[in-house]
Design an enzyme around this catalytic site. Structure first.
Site, PDB file in Angstrom:
ATOM      1  N   LYS A   1       0.835  -1.197   0.000  1.00 43.95           N
ATOM      2  CA  LYS A   1       0.000   0.000   0.000  1.00 43.95           C
ATOM      3  C   LYS A   1       0.881   1.265   0.000  1.00 43.95           C
ATOM      4  O   LYS A   1       2.093   1.176   0.247  1.00 43.95           O
ATOM      5  CB  LYS A   1      -0.923  -0.034   1.228  1.00 43.95           C
ATOM      6  CG  LYS A   1      -1.892  -1.228   1.230  1.00 43.95           C
ATOM      7  CD  LYS A   1      -2.819  -1.172   2.449  1.00 43.95           C
ATOM      8  CE  LYS A   1      -3.818  -2.310   2.445  1.00 43.95           C
ATOM      9  NZ  LYS A   1      -4.779  -2.211   3.592  1.00 43.95           N
TER      10      LYS A   1
ATOM     11  N   TYR B   1     -12.213  -3.088  -3.705  1.00 44.44           N
ATOM     12  CA  TYR B   1     -12.751  -3.064  -2.340  1.00 44.44           C
ATOM     13  C   TYR B   1     -14.287  -3.068  -2.318  1.00 44.44           C
ATOM     14  O   TYR B   1     -14.886  -2.579  -1.361  1.00 44.44           O
ATOM     15  CB  TYR B   1     -12.215  -1.843  -1.588  1.00 44.44           C
ATOM     16  CG  TYR B   1     -10.781  -2.016  -1.096  1.00 44.44           C
ATOM     17  CD1 TYR B   1     -10.437  -3.058  -0.233  1.00 44.44           C
ATOM     18  CD2 TYR B   1      -9.772  -1.124  -1.460  1.00 44.44           C
ATOM     19  CE1 TYR B   1      -9.136  -3.214   0.242  1.00 44.44           C
ATOM     20  CE2 TYR B   1      -8.460  -1.278  -0.989  1.00 44.44           C
ATOM     21  CZ  TYR B   1      -8.162  -2.327  -0.133  1.00 44.44           C
ATOM     22  OH  TYR B   1      -6.872  -2.474   0.337  1.00 44.44           O
TER      23      TYR B   1
ATOM     24  N   ASN C   1      -1.788  -0.215   7.037  1.00 48.57           N
ATOM     25  CA  ASN C   1      -1.166  -1.465   7.494  1.00 48.57           C
ATOM     26  C   ASN C   1      -0.299  -2.153   6.437  1.00 48.57           C
ATOM     27  O   ASN C   1      -0.199  -3.373   6.405  1.00 48.57           O
ATOM     28  CB  ASN C   1      -2.247  -2.408   8.029  1.00 48.57           C
ATOM     29  CG  ASN C   1      -3.365  -2.630   7.031  1.00 48.57           C
ATOM     30  OD1 ASN C   1      -3.229  -2.273   5.856  1.00 48.57           O
ATOM     31  ND2 ASN C   1      -4.459  -3.232   7.469  1.00 48.57           N
TER      32      ASN C   1
ATOM     33  N   GLU D   1      -9.348 -10.538  -7.747  1.00 49.53           N
ATOM     34  CA  GLU D   1      -8.416  -9.422  -7.558  1.00 49.53           C
ATOM     35  C   GLU D   1      -7.258  -9.473  -8.558  1.00 49.53           C
ATOM     36  O   GLU D   1      -6.812  -8.437  -9.045  1.00 49.53           O
ATOM     37  CB  GLU D   1      -7.888  -9.437  -6.116  1.00 49.53           C
ATOM     38  CG  GLU D   1      -8.992  -9.133  -5.110  1.00 49.53           C
ATOM     39  CD  GLU D   1      -8.563  -9.345  -3.653  1.00 49.53           C
ATOM     40  OE1 GLU D   1      -7.388  -9.696  -3.402  1.00 49.53           O
ATOM     41  OE2 GLU D   1      -9.419  -9.148  -2.761  1.00 49.53           O
TER      42      GLU D   1
HETATM   43  P1  IDP Z   1      -7.607  -7.027   5.565  1.00 51.30           P
HETATM   44  O1  IDP Z   1      -6.778  -6.050   4.752  1.00 51.30           O
HETATM   45  O2  IDP Z   1      -6.877  -7.479   6.792  1.00 51.30           O
HETATM   46  O3  IDP Z   1      -8.160  -8.161   4.742  1.00 51.30           O
HETATM   47  P2  IDP Z   1     -10.286  -5.870   5.477  1.00 51.30           P
HETATM   48  O4  IDP Z   1     -11.308  -6.105   6.516  1.00 51.30           O
HETATM   49  O5  IDP Z   1     -10.450  -6.544   4.152  1.00 51.30           O
HETATM   50  O6  IDP Z   1      -8.855  -6.203   6.125  1.00 51.30           O
HETATM   51  O7  IDP Z   1     -10.226  -4.286   5.238  1.00 51.30           O
HETATM   52  C1  IDP Z   1      -9.531  -3.724   4.145  1.00 51.30           C
HETATM   53  C2  IDP Z   1      -8.672  -2.584   4.643  1.00 51.30           C
HETATM   54  O8  IDP Z   1      -9.519  -1.542   5.152  1.00 51.30           O
HETATM   55  C3  IDP Z   1      -7.767  -2.938   5.843  1.00 51.30           C
HETATM   56  O9  IDP Z   1      -6.539  -3.535   5.455  1.00 51.30           O
HETATM   57  C4  IDP Z   1      -7.562  -1.589   6.466  1.00 51.30           C
HETATM   58  O10 IDP Z   1      -6.625  -0.812   5.725  1.00 51.30           O
HETATM   59  C5  IDP Z   1      -8.939  -0.957   6.312  1.00 51.30           C
HETATM   60  N1  IDP Z   1      -9.847  -1.235   7.456  1.00 51.30           N
HETATM   61  C6  IDP Z   1     -10.471  -2.414   7.746  1.00 51.30           C
HETATM   62  N2  IDP Z   1     -11.254  -2.313   8.831  1.00 51.30           N
HETATM   63  C7  IDP Z   1     -11.126  -1.034   9.255  1.00 51.30           C
HETATM   64  C8  IDP Z   1     -11.701  -0.309  10.371  1.00 51.30           C
HETATM   65  O11 IDP Z   1     -12.494  -0.827  11.168  1.00 51.30           O
HETATM   66  N3  IDP Z   1     -11.333   0.989  10.500  1.00 51.30           N
HETATM   67  C9  IDP Z   1     -10.470   1.606   9.624  1.00 51.30           C
HETATM   68  N4  IDP Z   1      -9.927   0.968   8.576  1.00 51.30           N
HETATM   69  C10 IDP Z   1     -10.232  -0.340   8.390  1.00 51.30           C
END
Ligand code: IDP
Ligand code: MG
Length: 138
Positions: A9, A49, A116, A130
């Site tokens: 990212k 997404y 992250n 994807e």
């Molecule tokens: P993942 O990347 O671990 O699969 P996902 O639930 O698919 O997590 O969410 C996609 C991305 O959205 C996450 O990597 C993170 O950057 C962001 N994200 C997910 N949940 C939250 C949240 O509750 N608050 C803020 N950002 C979030």
């Protein structure tokens, strides 16, 4: 052979962690089957997404992912989808296990969207979908 889509990212690219991420993928023993640096546009990110559309962090997530270049890669190997998710660690970097990419290299930045470092596909269906978004040529 199983394949997964991995994204470094914009936070990972800005912090010069591309090599670190690639190194962990390769050291684990997975093969990098395709790799490119790119600037993602909104249309591509909304597709990628789609499952998160309507959530409070969706718009910040799209904005964040457009904030700078990303690196997209396809990694290959038996159980690579599960294996890379383990290497990446859990979504929240504060509580991600040390030893994982997110646990070692990221922390809470106080932003609306969690920054992250990496994305990894979460299932065979997601990976297929994807990979076709980021590498339509494959
Ligand atoms: P993942 O990347 O671990 O699969 P996902 O639930 O698919 O997590 O969410 C996609 C991305 O959205 C996450 O990597 C993170 O950057 C962001 N994200 C997910 N949940 C939250 C949240 O509750 N608050 C803020 N950002 C979030
Ligand atoms: Mg996800």
């Amino acid at each position: 052979m199983e394949r997964t889509l991995i994204l470094v990212k914009p936070d990972g690219v800005k912090r010069n962690l591309v090599g670190e991420v690639l190194s962990r993928v390769e050291a684990k023993g997975y093969t990098i089957a395709a790799l490119k640096m790119m600037q993602a546009d909104r249309a591509l990110l909304v597709r990628h997404y789609a499952e998160h559309e309507g959530k409070p962090f969706f718009e910040p997530l799209v904005e964040f992912m457009m904030s700078g270049p990303i690196v997209a890669l396809v990694a290959e190997g038996n159980r690579v989808i599960e294996g890379f998710r383990k290497l990446a660690g859990t979504t929240d970097p504060t509580t991600a296990e040390p030893g994982t990419i997110r646990g070692d290299l990221a922390r809470d930045q106080g932003t609306k969207v969690v920054q992250n470092i990496v994305h990894g596909s979460d299932s065979v269906e997601s990976a297929t979908r994807e990979i076709s978004i980021f590498f339509p040529e494959l």
